[in-house]
Design a protein around this motif. Sequence first.
Motif, short mmCIF file in Angstrom:
data_model
loop_
_atom_site.label_atom_id
_atom_site.label_comp_id
_atom_site.label_asym_id
_atom_site.label_seq_id
_atom_site.Cartn_x
_atom_site.Cartn_y
_atom_site.Cartn_z
N MET A 75 -6.18 -4.86 -1.11
CA MET A 75 -5.89 -4.70 -2.49
C MET A 75 -6.28 -5.99 -3.26
N GLU A 99 -4.32 2.01 0.36
CA GLU A 99 -4.94 0.95 1.00
C GLU A 99 -3.86 0.00 1.68
N SER A 117 -8.51 -1.28 -5.41
CA SER A 117 -9.35 -1.39 -4.00
C SER A 117 -10.30 -2.19 -4.21
N GLY A 152 -7.60 3.10 -5.58
CA GLY A 152 -6.35 2.49 -4.39
C GLY A 152 -5.10 2.57 -4.94
N ASP A 186 -5.84 7.08 -5.18
CA ASP A 186 -5.98 7.31 -3.93
C ASP A 186 -5.11 8.32 -3.32
#
Length: 411
Positions: free
Chosen positions: A7, A2, A307, A295, A255
């Motif tokens: 974040m 991300e 995330s 994330g 992620d």
Amino acid sequence: MESDSAMVAFPLLTTPIESNYRACTIPYRFPSDNPRKATPTEIAWIDLFRNSIPSFKKRAESDTTVVDAPTKAEKFAQRYADILDDIKKDPESHGGPPDCILLCQLREQVLRELGFIDIFRKVKDEENTKAISLFPEVVRLNDDIEDGGKRLENLVRGIFAGNIFDLGSAQLAEVFSRDGMSFLASCQNLVPRPWVIDDFDTFKEKWNKKSWKKASPSYAVIFVDNSGADVILGILPFARELLKRGTQVVLAANDLPSINDVTYPELIEIISKLKDESGKLIGVDTSNLLIANSGNDLPVIDLTRVSQELAYLASDADLVILEGMVKCAADHDLGCFCVLCSDLILVDQLLATKIFDFFICTFQGRGIETNLYAQFKCDSLKIGMVKHPEVAQFLGGRLYDCVFKYNEVLG
């Protein structure tokens, strides 16, 4: 991964975060150290990462998704070695001074720049298939243990045994390549207790007395680690036991691929293969099991950068165990996906009543090397196996010793 703007800090960290949290257990340097000269600890860890280059190069060479993989694998090995040499000469180069997170980031950066996205995918798929076939027998063996305390210890031993499937350790990668791994044998061959950090008896007492239940359903957040036996034969039987106790469980996965860590999409696929026709996990209702995208894109984790989805889900947890957005067939955008039942659970419906009860951080990178001393607003459990001599020396334990660190927040 991300974007930086997406974040956020994990909401269960003790505040103020700036003075209470640092994503590095072992101090690589102290304020009094010369900023232009690498410390002995920095040199030791730089050498450890250098020693892992051959195993990463070997995996990269056989990556069939990359054109001219052998040549690019050689470039990876040379570039990363040069970076490590630079840092050894000047600790402030390449974004230093170095720590475990930076050294991992630089390795992943070089791999991805050369087109290597998931060099461990083949071995992950193979080990997932093996572990899925063993899952029913592992669960049966656990369920056959009538004494709750003994069953809990067996589940914990399963977590340690599963974590041996860690190809980020040069020694274990060599053993795995040569001999393979036996999950059940590993369970029997763990180092004897007491472990180097051993709060198991305290946790077992709380487990027997404390339901982690409130007026609304309790929640557990578990950061998962490796593919194969680790997540399938170690974490999932433990998560299933929590589900049996009425706890709602959130499994947080990476992620993007990194080493042989399981990713969010892979975990969804794994669990969908384990559920039966009625959406149960060998007889246990799974409507309270959720998968979240953390994330993260490294084998270690900085909890100041997770995330927003995970932060939102975990905001009121009471127990942390430290070991996304998906599209379903109906084209619903969801913040999380209940993969073990036939229904999709919308985040806003879930969060209206959620209260998390604990947080579990498992395994060396997440639980030992970066978050062993992390303080949380809720109960926490950090589980890991010591797989580097440097960590064993720091903790005063043995290589392949076990860490079971439980912290209870009173009140």
